[in-house]
Design an enzyme around this catalytic site. Structure first.
Site, mmCIF file in Angstrom:
data_model
loop_
_atom_site.group_PDB
_atom_site.id
_atom_site.type_symbol
_atom_site.label_atom_id
_atom_site.label_comp_id
_atom_site.label_asym_id
_atom_site.label_seq_id
_atom_site.Cartn_x
_atom_site.Cartn_y
_atom_site.Cartn_z
ATOM 1 N N ARG A 71 -24.302 134.143 -51.410
ATOM 2 C CA ARG A 71 -24.090 135.009 -50.259
ATOM 3 C C ARG A 71 -22.866 134.471 -49.513
ATOM 4 N NH1 ARG A 71 -27.400 135.689 -44.507
ATOM 5 N NH2 ARG A 71 -26.250 137.538 -43.861
ATOM 6 N N HIS A 72 -22.081 135.371 -48.933
ATOM 7 C CA HIS A 72 -20.915 134.953 -48.155
ATOM 8 C C HIS A 72 -21.316 133.963 -47.056
ATOM 9 C CE1 HIS A 72 -22.382 137.440 -44.860
ATOM 10 N NE2 HIS A 72 -22.608 138.386 -45.749
ATOM 11 N N GLY A 73 -20.337 133.281 -46.497
ATOM 12 C CA GLY A 73 -20.589 132.311 -45.434
ATOM 13 C C GLY A 73 -20.832 132.985 -44.087
#
Length: 455
Positions: A71-73
């Site tokens: 998942r993106h940051g």
């Protein structure tokens, strides 16, 4: 600048009249949780591999392939969330309260509203650090796979925060690893990373169907949320009818954003106790459960395209190894969303409670497995690692697999062990691998049935 003294004085007054916001709130931020909530050791040392980092593999096993879905940051709020926060903040500004009679409202009215709609879910600087540090820890955990001149296949959803996360992950590996130049190309692959957008049945019957969220809406009107609503309205000296569950939730999420983005305790946190936070976490989890988890079969079945792709690459690595060829894709890293990972984990049967999450069973789910903040915080990651093992008793033991979620080994369902032969794992998921066809799963039913009948 003129606002600064008034703002500081209001906050000082707020600190004097209220107990400090509970440090315990951060455990209940759901999908807006910091990655450090699941790995607390990273607060002290962002590059620590944590306890038990050695794993449990025989020395004769060498990693062949790593497949990571990330998942993106940490990101900024979406434009919609910023609008709702602006609406709540404007209500406080329109009703000037004397600090002495309503200190919380006065402090929050003086709070500088710095979020802008243009931020719209973009990656925050902390999000870049999340990814760079994750890359460095992965390289330290699997040095043979991340050795110089190994090929890295990097893919992402088309969303800006995911593309930037992919670039930050690559940067974290540093210039010493030659992955085809510093700016390794990030391939956009929405068919895998945003499969939910391409699934007509999911879009029509869940995403765009208000009826599919009936449990979420019922909980918003239920006794637990009503109690939180009344308490927040009282603290803000507002009539309770001026607030609703969405506005209260956005105040709570602002507390979470300030912690994740700036590492500060926001004055918005002062509105909530730990018990309130548990209620608001359940509201978030209800939405995740019915929209991305076990609520409807199509939520998880839509992810079979990604699940099968993972195994096709693992199969290819096994075949190449058997033929004594170099592994063409030793490292495959893909960046998506909470909505990418949650359905995939549901498809695999993880974090499933005996009883569904409903509007009326909040108390019974105090110890539930399905807690989105523990499963898909910012920078969440699911990693499949394929090994080739020498000196084995049987040929099917030659290829083995481990699964890590958020850098912790996961036990496999079929064995309750943290390592499985590849053959056993494929056998356990045989039905999904052979019979879950994205096109057929995602076709809208031909006949006119109601959404509820179909789901």
């Amino acid at each position: 600048a003129a606002m600064a003294p008034r703002w500081e004085a209001a906050v000082l007054l707020l600190l004097l009249v209220l107990p400090p916001a509970s440090a315990g709130l951060s455990a209940y931020f759901g999908t807006k949780s910091r990655y450090e909530e699941v790995n607390p050791h990273l607060v002290r040392d962002p590059l620590s591999l944590g306890p038990g980092a050695g794993g449990s593999l025989p020395a004769s096993c060498a990693p062949l392939q790593l497949r990571a879905v990330l998942r993106h940051g940490t990101r900024y709020p979406t434009a919609g969330q910023v609008r709702r926060l602006g609406e709540l903040h404007a209500r406080l500004l329109r009703r000037p309260a004397e600090a002495a009679s309503c200190p919380v409202a006065a402090a929050l009215a003086a709070w500088p509203m710095w979020y802008e709609e243009s931020l719209d879910g973009r990656l925050a600087p902390q999000g870049r650090r999340d990814m760079e540090q994750l890359a460095r820890r992965m390289a330290a955990r699997f040095p043979a796979l991340f050795a110089a001149r190994r090929r890295l296949a990097l893919a992402s959803s088309s969303k800006h925060r995911c593309l930037q996360s992919g670039a930050a992950f690559r940067r974290g590996l540093g210039p010493t690893l030659d992955f085809g130049g510093d700016e390794v190309e990030v391939e956009v692959n929405d068919s895998l990373m945003r499969f939910f957008d391409h699934c007509a049945k999911f879009v029509a019957l869940v995403e765009e169907n208000d009826g599919a969220m009936c449990q979420v809406n019922a909980f918003k009107q239920g006794p637990e949320m009503k109690k939180v609503l009344e308490k927040v309205a009282s603290a803000l000296c507002l009539p309770v009818e001026d607030l609703n569950a969405d506005l209260v939730q956005v105040a709570f999420l602002t507390c979470s954003y300030e912690l994740a983005i700036k590492n500060v305790t926001s004055p918005w946190c002062s509105l909530f106790s730990e018990e309130d936070a548990k209620v608001l976490e359940y509201l978030n989890d209800l939405k995740q459960y019915w929209k991305r988890g076990y609520g409807y079969d199509i939520n998880s079945r839509s992810s079979c395209i990604l699940f099968q792709d993972i195994f096709q690459h693992l199969d290819k690595a096994v075949e190449e190894s058997k033929s004594s060829k170099p592994i063409s894709s030793p490292l495959i890293v893909q960046v998506g969303h909470a909505e990418t990972l949650q359905p995939l984990l549901a498809l695999m049967g993880y974090f499933k409670d005996d009883e569904p999450l409903l509007a009326n069973n909040y108390a019974r789910h105090a110890q539930r497995k399905f807690r989105s903040g523990r499963i898909v915080p910012y920078a969440a990651n699911l990693v499949f690692v394929l090994y080739h093992c020498d000196h084995v008793n049987a040929s099917q033991e030659e290829y083995q697999v481990q699964l890590l979620l958020n850098e912790k080994l996961m036990a496999f369902h079929h064995s309750n062990e943290t390592i499985s032969t590849y053959a056993d794992l494929k056998d356990y998921y045989k039905d999904i691998l052979e019979n879950c066809h994205f096109k057929e799963e995602c076709e809208l039913p031909k006949v006119n049935v109601t959404a509820v009948d179909e789901l």
